[in-house]
Scaffold this active site. Structure first.
Site, PDB file in Angstrom:
ATOM      1  N   ALA A 151       0.847  -1.204   0.000  1.00  0.00           N
ATOM      2  CA  ALA A 151       0.000   0.000   0.000  1.00  0.00           C
ATOM      3  C   ALA A 151       0.883   1.256   0.000  1.00  0.00           C
ATOM      4  O   ALA A 151       1.874   1.324  -0.723  1.00  0.00           O
ATOM      5  CB  ALA A 151      -0.978  -0.029   1.171  1.00  0.00           C
ATOM      6  N   SER A 152       0.554   2.221   0.867  1.00  0.00           N
ATOM      7  CA  SER A 152       1.245   3.520   0.809  1.00  0.00           C
ATOM      8  C   SER A 152       2.670   3.499   1.329  1.00  0.00           C
ATOM      9  O   SER A 152       3.399   4.484   1.156  1.00  0.00           O
ATOM     10  CB  SER A 152       0.429   4.574   1.558  1.00  0.00           C
ATOM     11  OG  SER A 152      -0.699   4.925   0.795  1.00  0.00           O
ATOM     12  N   VAL A 153       3.100   2.386   1.917  1.00  0.00           N
ATOM     13  CA  VAL A 153       4.517   2.259   2.275  1.00  0.00           C
ATOM     14  C   VAL A 153       5.370   2.326   1.002  1.00  0.00           C
ATOM     15  O   VAL A 153       6.552   2.663   1.044  1.00  0.00           O
ATOM     16  CB  VAL A 153       4.750   0.950   3.070  1.00  0.00           C
ATOM     17  CG1 VAL A 153       6.234   0.678   3.297  1.00  0.00           C
ATOM     18  CG2 VAL A 153       4.034   1.026   4.415  1.00  0.00           C
ATOM     19  N   SER A 154       4.735   2.056  -0.150  1.00  0.00           N
ATOM     20  CA  SER A 154       5.418   2.164  -1.449  1.00  0.00           C
ATOM     21  C   SER A 154       5.925   3.577  -1.726  1.00  0.00           C
ATOM     22  O   SER A 154       6.880   3.759  -2.493  1.00  0.00           O
ATOM     23  CB  SER A 154       4.465   1.770  -2.587  1.00  0.00           C
ATOM     24  OG  SER A 154       3.847   0.525  -2.351  1.00  0.00           O
ATOM     25  N   LYS A 155       5.275   4.582  -1.150  1.00  0.00           N
ATOM     26  CA  LYS A 155       5.620   5.972  -1.492  1.00  0.00           C
ATOM     27  C   LYS A 155       7.073   6.315  -1.191  1.00  0.00           C
ATOM     28  O   LYS A 155       7.704   7.076  -1.919  1.00  0.00           O
ATOM     29  CB  LYS A 155       4.681   6.953  -0.773  1.00  0.00           C
ATOM     30  CG  LYS A 155       3.261   6.957  -1.342  1.00  0.00           C
ATOM     31  CD  LYS A 155       2.384   8.003  -0.652  1.00  0.00           C
ATOM     32  CE  LYS A 155       1.017   8.092  -1.287  1.00  0.00           C
ATOM     33  NZ  LYS A 155       0.139   6.946  -1.016  1.00  0.00           N
TER      34      LYS A 155
END
Length: 239
Positions: free
Chosen positions: A56-60
């Site tokens: 999820a947003s840990v990808s950012k």
């Protein structure tokens, strides 16, 4: 100490507060590692400590690193404007910088808040949604407002500045140099992922990943790979 961690995690699992993998490190050395619960409860497949999870947003943070790598290679500047890479945007793109996209201060809206979530959502569809916005949410630099849209744009800027598809850039410049062999960017090529955890919501209903956008999410990884990433951030391996 380790027995206390284990007690906490077992309690959390048994009381429905945790289903997943955990790795605790001390001064860079793993001291506790465990898988608790199901990777796919419908089939009864259990998690193991090598299970691949959607980030999820840990990808950012990985998208941000890709931009930093290109900055070190002199292929872009943090002060570059959005209009340099996307001249088709309205005139406000002249005032939006890469740094503002990275720090959620650009005023570019979050496409999810514009009703842009659907199964199979692509980067191109996100761009179409954002292009239709005649105004920014605020003057760039004036406010902080979390924006998935800004991060989809960043992944496409990485592609334009490097001349390489985003998943390939990430693999060549981040995953392979760090030995993150079980980490990938998921896109419309729908790569097969072995030993993958299926997604569920808080109520335990199926809520699996089903879109193809990059930059804001779209990554899969494992405990050990994320540990390699964490350790690399204390060094100059990448930048």
């Amino acid at each position: 100490e380790i027995s206390e961690i284990d007690k906490l995690m077992q309690y959390s699992y048994e009381n429905g507060m945790f289903n997943g993998d955990i790795l605790v490190t001390q001064q860079g050395k793993p001291i506790y590692k465990k898988a608790l619960g199901y990777a796919d409860k419908n089939s009864g497949r259990k998690l193991n400590t090598s299970t691949v999870f959607y980030l999820a947003s840990v990808s950012k943070q990985f998208t941000t690193m890709a931009v930093m790598i290109l900055k070190e290679q002199n292929k872009l500047s943090y002060d570059d404007k959005l209009s340099k890479y996307f001249p088709e945007f309205p005139a406000y793109a002249d005032s939006v910088s890469i740094k503002q996209l990275m720090t959620h201060t650009s005023g570019i809206p979050d496409h999810y808040q514009l009703g842009g979530y659907k199964k199979g959502l692509s980067n191109a569809e996100v761009i179409d949604i954002l292009l239709k916005q005649e105004h920014l949410n605020f003057k760039p630099g004036d406010q902080f407002r979390y924006s998935n849209g800004g991060y989809v744009l960043l992944s496409l800027i990485v592609e334009k500045a490097s001349g390489v598809p985003f998943p390939e850039f990430m693999k060549t410049n981040i995953f392979e140099p760090l030995g993150m062999n079980h980490t990938l960017v998921y896109d419309q090529s729908t790569p097969e992922i072995n030993n993958r955890a299926v997604g569920y919501n808080l109520e335990g209903g199926l809520d699996d990943y089903e879109i193809f956008t990059t930059g804001a999410g779209g990554m899969y990884s494992t405990l050990d790979d994320l540990h390699l990433w964490d350790q690399a951030l204390y060094t100059e391996k990448l930048v």
